[in-house]
Design a protein around this motif. Structure first.
Motif, PDB file in Angstrom:
ATOM      1  N   SER A   1       0.830  -1.205   0.000  1.00 28.42           N
ATOM      2  CA  SER A   1       0.000   0.000   0.000  1.00 28.42           C
ATOM      3  C   SER A   1       0.862   1.251   0.000  1.00 28.42           C
ATOM      4  N   VAL A   2       2.072   1.143   0.558  1.00 30.20           N
ATOM      5  CA  VAL A   2       2.947   2.306   0.634  1.00 30.20           C
ATOM      6  C   VAL A   2       3.497   2.695  -0.737  1.00 30.20           C
ATOM      7  N   ASN A   3       3.370   1.799  -1.707  1.00 30.52           N
ATOM      8  CA  ASN A   3       3.891   2.083  -3.046  1.00 30.52           C
ATOM      9  C   ASN A   3       3.235   3.309  -3.672  1.00 30.52           C
ATOM     10  N   SER A   4       2.003   3.572  -3.289  1.00 30.97           N
ATOM     11  CA  SER A   4       1.279   4.718  -3.849  1.00 30.97           C
ATOM     12  C   SER A   4       1.422   5.927  -2.923  1.00 30.97           C
ATOM     13  N   THR A   5       1.785   7.052  -3.490  1.00 32.90           N
ATOM     14  CA  THR A   5       1.897   8.267  -2.680  1.00 32.90           C
ATOM     15  C   THR A   5       0.569   9.016  -2.613  1.00 32.90           C
ATOM     16  N   VAL A   6      -0.264   8.808  -3.635  1.00 31.95           N
ATOM     17  CA  VAL A   6      -1.565   9.482  -3.696  1.00 31.95           C
ATOM     18  C   VAL A   6      -2.631   8.474  -4.110  1.00 31.95           C
ATOM     19  N   ILE A   7      -3.760   8.469  -3.435  1.00 30.17           N
ATOM     20  CA  ILE A   7      -4.894   7.620  -3.793  1.00 30.17           C
ATOM     21  C   ILE A   7      -6.133   8.508  -3.884  1.00 30.17           C
ATOM     22  N   ASN A   8      -6.774   8.482  -5.040  1.00 29.54           N
ATOM     23  CA  ASN A   8      -7.948   9.330  -5.271  1.00 29.54           C
ATOM     24  C   ASN A   8      -7.661  10.800  -4.961  1.00 29.54           C
ATOM     25  N   LYS A   9      -6.483  11.241  -5.421  1.00 31.39           N
ATOM     26  CA  LYS A   9      -6.043  12.631  -5.289  1.00 31.39           C
ATOM     27  C   LYS A   9      -5.807  13.064  -3.839  1.00 31.39           C
TER      28      LYS A   9
END
Length: 231
Positions: free
Chosen positions: A208-216
């Motif tokens: 989950s940490v791979n993404s810095t932004v989720i749904n802006k």
């Protein structure tokens, strides 16, 4: 290298470890990414911790959008680099406050995230450099920083190729030296060494940490730093 790190401790813990004035809007960050604001203590103002953007923008840049990476400064060649040499010469050094950092094992073809922490203390500082850029039209000031890197120790090297880099983590006794304006540049660079393996630990964390932004929205919550087997 170091492109993502954490500063998750509460204000009281920061004040206990570093006797500085904190910004009133400080918030813990479990996934601090490029362009976001980290907390730094500068040689110019060692009594305060201030927020600056991660990813240094040189004072001579035309804009804050660069076509080259300034997240990290390679310590072995920093004294000869146009971007870093003037900052070292003018003692634009800073402590980048942190309590862990992420690296990704890509040997399997898929990025597997690990979090690295210290065994001897919960809060620590990366050696950093900082700069102030000013918009020529609006006079807007943009303060930013970079993290010094050195060759990886075995702990970090196990995640990547042994030739991989790691951030320069300062020993507590070295933090005041890094901020000292009396130290020569060669003496400053002598502080940029791999942190001892026996004082570090690492563990897998959720992808989950791979993404810095989720749904802006900034992907920033406590579960990101938990060991995978505890989720």
């Amino acid at each position: 290298m170091c492109a993502r790190y954490t500063l998750t401790k509460k204000e009281k813990d920061l004040l206990k470890a570093y006797q500085v004035k904190l910004p009133p809007d400080f918030q813990p960050n479990f996934n601090l990414a490029p362009t976001q604001q980290g907390l730094v203590i500068t040689a110019d103002e060692p009594d305060i911790a201030q927020k600056m953007h991660f990813g240094l923008v040189p004072y001579w840049a035309e804009s804050i959008k660069l076509d080259f990476s300034t997240l990290n400064a390679r310590s072995e060649s920093a004294t000869m680099a146009k971007t870093w040499a003037p900052l070292l010469k003018n003692h634009k050094t800073c402590l980048v406050l942190a309590d862990g950092f992420y690296e990704w094992d890509k040997k399997s073809g898929k990025p597997v995230p690990y979090r690295f922490v210290l065994n001897d203390r919960e809060l620590f500082a990366f050696a950093g450099l900082w700069s102030q850029w000013k918009n020529k039209i609006t006079n807007e000031v943009y303060r930013s920083f970079t993290i010094m890197t050195t060759v990886a120790n075995d702990t970090v090297g196990k995640v990547h190729d042994p030739k991989f880099r790691m951030p320069v983590i300062l020993d507590q006794s070295e933090e005041a030296l890094w901020l000292s304006k009396d130290l020569s540049v060669p003496d400053l660079m002598s502080l940029c060494n791999p942190y001892p393996d026996d004082l570090m630990n690492s563990f897998r964390v959720s992808t989950s940490v791979n993404s810095t932004v989720i749904n802006k929205v900034h992907n920033n919550h406590p579960d990101l730093i938990l060991p995978l087997n505890s989720l």
